[in-house]
Design an enzyme around this catalytic site. Structure first.
Site, PDB file in Angstrom:
ATOM      1  N   GLN A 111     -10.312  -3.871  -3.371  1.00  0.00           N
ATOM      2  CA  GLN A 111     -11.606  -3.338  -2.941  1.00  0.00           C
ATOM      3  C   GLN A 111     -12.654  -3.571  -4.032  1.00  0.00           C
ATOM      4  O   GLN A 111     -13.747  -4.088  -3.759  1.00  0.00           O
ATOM      5  CB  GLN A 111     -11.462  -1.833  -2.652  1.00  0.00           C
ATOM      6  CG  GLN A 111     -12.738  -1.173  -2.198  1.00  0.00           C
ATOM      7  CD  GLN A 111     -13.124  -1.583  -0.786  1.00  0.00           C
ATOM      8  OE1 GLN A 111     -12.323  -1.478   0.134  1.00  0.00           O
ATOM      9  NE2 GLN A 111     -14.349  -2.054  -0.606  1.00  0.00           N
ATOM     10  N   HIS A 169      -7.501   0.884  -6.297  1.00  0.00           N
ATOM     11  CA  HIS A 169      -7.701  -0.007  -5.139  1.00  0.00           C
ATOM     12  C   HIS A 169      -8.389  -1.279  -5.657  1.00  0.00           C
ATOM     13  O   HIS A 169      -9.566  -1.531  -5.387  1.00  0.00           O
ATOM     14  CB  HIS A 169      -8.560   0.717  -4.100  1.00  0.00           C
ATOM     15  CG  HIS A 169      -8.528   0.118  -2.733  1.00  0.00           C
ATOM     16  ND1 HIS A 169      -7.743  -0.979  -2.399  1.00  0.00           N
ATOM     17  CD2 HIS A 169      -9.190   0.462  -1.582  1.00  0.00           C
ATOM     18  CE1 HIS A 169      -7.930  -1.275  -1.126  1.00  0.00           C
ATOM     19  NE2 HIS A 169      -8.797  -0.425  -0.612  1.00  0.00           N
ATOM     20  N   ARG A 217     -14.025  -8.468   1.839  1.00  0.00           N
ATOM     21  CA  ARG A 217     -12.592  -8.232   1.570  1.00  0.00           C
ATOM     22  C   ARG A 217     -11.800  -9.490   1.944  1.00  0.00           C
ATOM     23  O   ARG A 217     -10.869  -9.880   1.245  1.00  0.00           O
ATOM     24  CB  ARG A 217     -12.069  -7.043   2.395  1.00  0.00           C
ATOM     25  CG  ARG A 217     -12.741  -5.704   2.134  1.00  0.00           C
ATOM     26  CD  ARG A 217     -12.405  -5.150   0.766  1.00  0.00           C
ATOM     27  NE  ARG A 217     -10.976  -5.105   0.508  1.00  0.00           N
ATOM     28  CZ  ARG A 217     -10.143  -4.141   0.927  1.00  0.00           C
ATOM     29  NH1 ARG A 217     -10.604  -3.120   1.604  1.00  0.00           N
ATOM     30  NH2 ARG A 217      -8.852  -4.176   0.619  1.00  0.00           N
ATOM     31  N   CYS A 249     -16.514   1.921   0.957  1.00  0.00           N
ATOM     32  CA  CYS A 249     -15.378   1.014   1.229  1.00  0.00           C
ATOM     33  C   CYS A 249     -14.919   1.086   2.679  1.00  0.00           C
ATOM     34  O   CYS A 249     -14.222   0.193   3.143  1.00  0.00           O
ATOM     35  CB  CYS A 249     -14.236   1.330   0.286  1.00  0.00           C
ATOM     36  SG  CYS A 249     -13.548   2.967   0.553  1.00  0.00           S
ATOM     37  N   ASP A 302     -17.334   7.432  -1.170  1.00  0.00           N
ATOM     38  CA  ASP A 302     -16.085   7.251  -0.416  1.00  0.00           C
ATOM     39  C   ASP A 302     -15.696   8.610   0.169  1.00  0.00           C
ATOM     40  O   ASP A 302     -16.274   9.651  -0.191  1.00  0.00           O
ATOM     41  CB  ASP A 302     -14.990   6.693  -1.342  1.00  0.00           C
ATOM     42  CG  ASP A 302     -13.684   6.393  -0.595  1.00  0.00           C
ATOM     43  OD1 ASP A 302     -13.724   6.195   0.633  1.00  0.00           O
ATOM     44  OD2 ASP A 302     -12.618   6.370  -1.245  1.00  0.00           O
ATOM     45  N   ARG A 324       0.871  -1.181   0.000  1.00  0.00           N
ATOM     46  CA  ARG A 324       0.000   0.000   0.000  1.00  0.00           C
ATOM     47  C   ARG A 324       0.901   1.221   0.000  1.00  0.00           C
ATOM     48  O   ARG A 324       1.751   1.379   0.888  1.00  0.00           O
ATOM     49  CB  ARG A 324      -0.928   0.027   1.214  1.00  0.00           C
ATOM     50  CG  ARG A 324      -1.674   1.343   1.354  1.00  0.00           C
ATOM     51  CD  ARG A 324      -2.768   1.330   2.387  1.00  0.00           C
ATOM     52  NE  ARG A 324      -3.925   0.582   1.929  1.00  0.00           N
ATOM     53  CZ  ARG A 324      -5.141   0.676   2.477  1.00  0.00           C
ATOM     54  NH1 ARG A 324      -5.347   1.487   3.504  1.00  0.00           N
ATOM     55  NH2 ARG A 324      -6.149  -0.040   2.016  1.00  0.00           N
TER      56      ARG A 324
HETATM   57  N1   CP Z   1     -11.387  -0.048   2.507  1.00  0.00           N
HETATM   58  C1   CP Z   1     -10.108  -0.188   2.914  1.00  0.00           C
HETATM   59  O1   CP Z   1      -9.203  -0.469   2.142  1.00  0.00           O
HETATM   60  O2   CP Z   1      -9.936   0.002   4.247  1.00  0.00           O
HETATM   61  P1   CP Z   1      -8.534   0.119   5.018  1.00  0.00           P
HETATM   62  O3   CP Z   1      -7.932   1.450   4.652  1.00  0.00           O
HETATM   63  O4   CP Z   1      -8.910   0.037   6.455  1.00  0.00           O
HETATM   64  O5   CP Z   1      -7.642  -1.009   4.577  1.00  0.00           O
HETATM   65  N1  NVA Z   2      -9.977   6.807  -0.993  1.00  0.00           N
HETATM   66  C1  NVA Z   2      -9.550   6.357   0.318  1.00  0.00           C
HETATM   67  C2  NVA Z   2      -9.764   4.909   0.463  1.00  0.00           C
HETATM   68  C3  NVA Z   2      -9.399   4.325   1.794  1.00  0.00           C
HETATM   69  C4  NVA Z   2      -9.608   2.843   1.863  1.00  0.00           C
HETATM   70  C5  NVA Z   2      -8.089   6.727   0.528  1.00  0.00           C
HETATM   71  O1  NVA Z   2      -7.296   6.549  -0.395  1.00  0.00           O
HETATM   72  O2  NVA Z   2      -7.751   7.188   1.614  1.00  0.00           O
END
Ligand code: CP
Ligand code: NVA
Length: 325
Positions: free
Chosen positions: A146, A143, A306, A278, A238, A116
């Protein structure tokens, strides 16, 4: 200077890595949906299995995470393997070791890694330099894990993809980009209502439209959330301030406040529409508590999936024999 290796394919014919939904063959997505449903049923029955016994998955997260990190870690354990969290500040990357050297060395120890990070080019570099599978656990651009698990949730709730309309309102961010790619892949209509300056990535939209022409999907991007949500079967939103965008907070709150998913906006959708997010959510910003915690919301089941989808991804990518660095 690192030498670029040719793109590696695995015995299954699928690519070694999972970086984006757009580059996955439809057959791979269908296989993941079947596998995830089977693993979920096994999990619910409590059937023991050890599909990934002896395998080790690395988890390298340069941004916070609850769902992605914990579900990959728990999922790997449930599959009989082991997950190893690599705290960014405690490995030599934080002292300037290159991604290339780190990726090549870790490929000798691990059977796969979830990354990530911020810039999408970083996961691409990891993929190019690793001989192990690299899974995108979220970048600024996308993502995919997701979106794949969201397809699973939509299929469970609606029983099909064809003929459905998904509406996404708010910030056209990484989650929106991957949702567009997923909808295009399975032939669903997707309409996005996002303000100017916060629309999804144009390259993602253009590429998805080419795919949509083949699968029967339709991708519509507009600035009016009411038009996007009209007669939708799924309404998705989101956060307005994604990780890394904190300094833009005031500007984002101003631009995005007309895009809140509230009871009034939800009324434009079909009466049996489901609400997806999400998570993490900010009640009172992109979504009201009334909608997030209301009867149409499926967000906790969505988060559960997930786990099942990521187990399917791990089985698909890690069960194949790994090459040598
Ligand atoms: N939706 C999602 O990816 O959540 P986290 O940031 O908690 O992993
Ligand atoms: N769009 C959000 C998603 C978190 C899971 C971010 O990137 O912070």
């Amino acid at each position: 200077m690192a030498t670029k290796r040719p793109k590696q394919k695995r015995a299954s014919g699928y690519a070694k890595d999972l970086l984006d939904v757009a580059t996955m063959p439809r057959m791979q997505v269908d296989e993941l949906l079947r596998l995830a449903a089977a693993l979920k049923a096994k999990h619910q029955r409590g059937t023991a299995h050890s599909l990934l016994a002896g395998k080790t998955l690395g988890l390298l997260f340069q941004k916070p995470s609850t769902r992605t990190r914990v579900s990959f870690e728990a999922g790997m354990n449930q599959l009989g393997g082991h997950a190893l969290v690599l705290p960014v500040g405690e490995i030599q990357l934080s002292r300037g070791e290159s991604v290339a050297d780190t990726a090549r060395v870790l490929s000798r120890y691990l059977d796969g890694i979830v990354i990530r990070t911020y810039d999408h080019a970083i996961v691409q570099e990891w993929a190019a330099e690793s001989t192990m599978p690299v899974i995108n656990g979220l970048t600024d651009l996308s993502h995919p894990c997701q979106a794949l698990s969201d397809l699973m949730t939509i299929k469970e709730r609606k029983g099909r993809f064809k003929g459905l309309k998904v509406a996404y309102v708010g910030d056209g961010n990484n989650v929106a980009n991957s949702l567009i790619e997923a909808a295009a892949k399975v032939g669903m209509q997707i309409a996005l209502g996002c303000p100017a300056g916060y629309q999804p990535d144009q390259h993602v939209v253009d590429r998805a439209r080419l795919e949509a022409a083949r699968t029967g999907a339709a991708i519509e991007v507009c600035v009016d959330p009411q038009i996007a949500v009209k007669e939708a079967d799924v309404v998705y939103t989101d956060v307005w301030i994604s990780m890394g965008r904190e300094r833009e907070q005031a500007r984002r709150l101003r631009a995005l406040s007309p895009y809140q998913l509230n009871g009034r906006l939800l009324q434009k959708a079909k009466p049996d529409a489901i609400v997806m997010h999400c998570l993490p959510a900010h009640r009172g910003e992109e979504i009201t508590a009334e909608v997030l915690d209301g009867p149409q919301s499926v967000v906790i089941d969505q988060a559960e999936n997930r786990l099942h989808m990521q187990k399917a991804i791990l089985v698909q990518l890690l069960r194949q024999k790994k090459g040598r660095a």
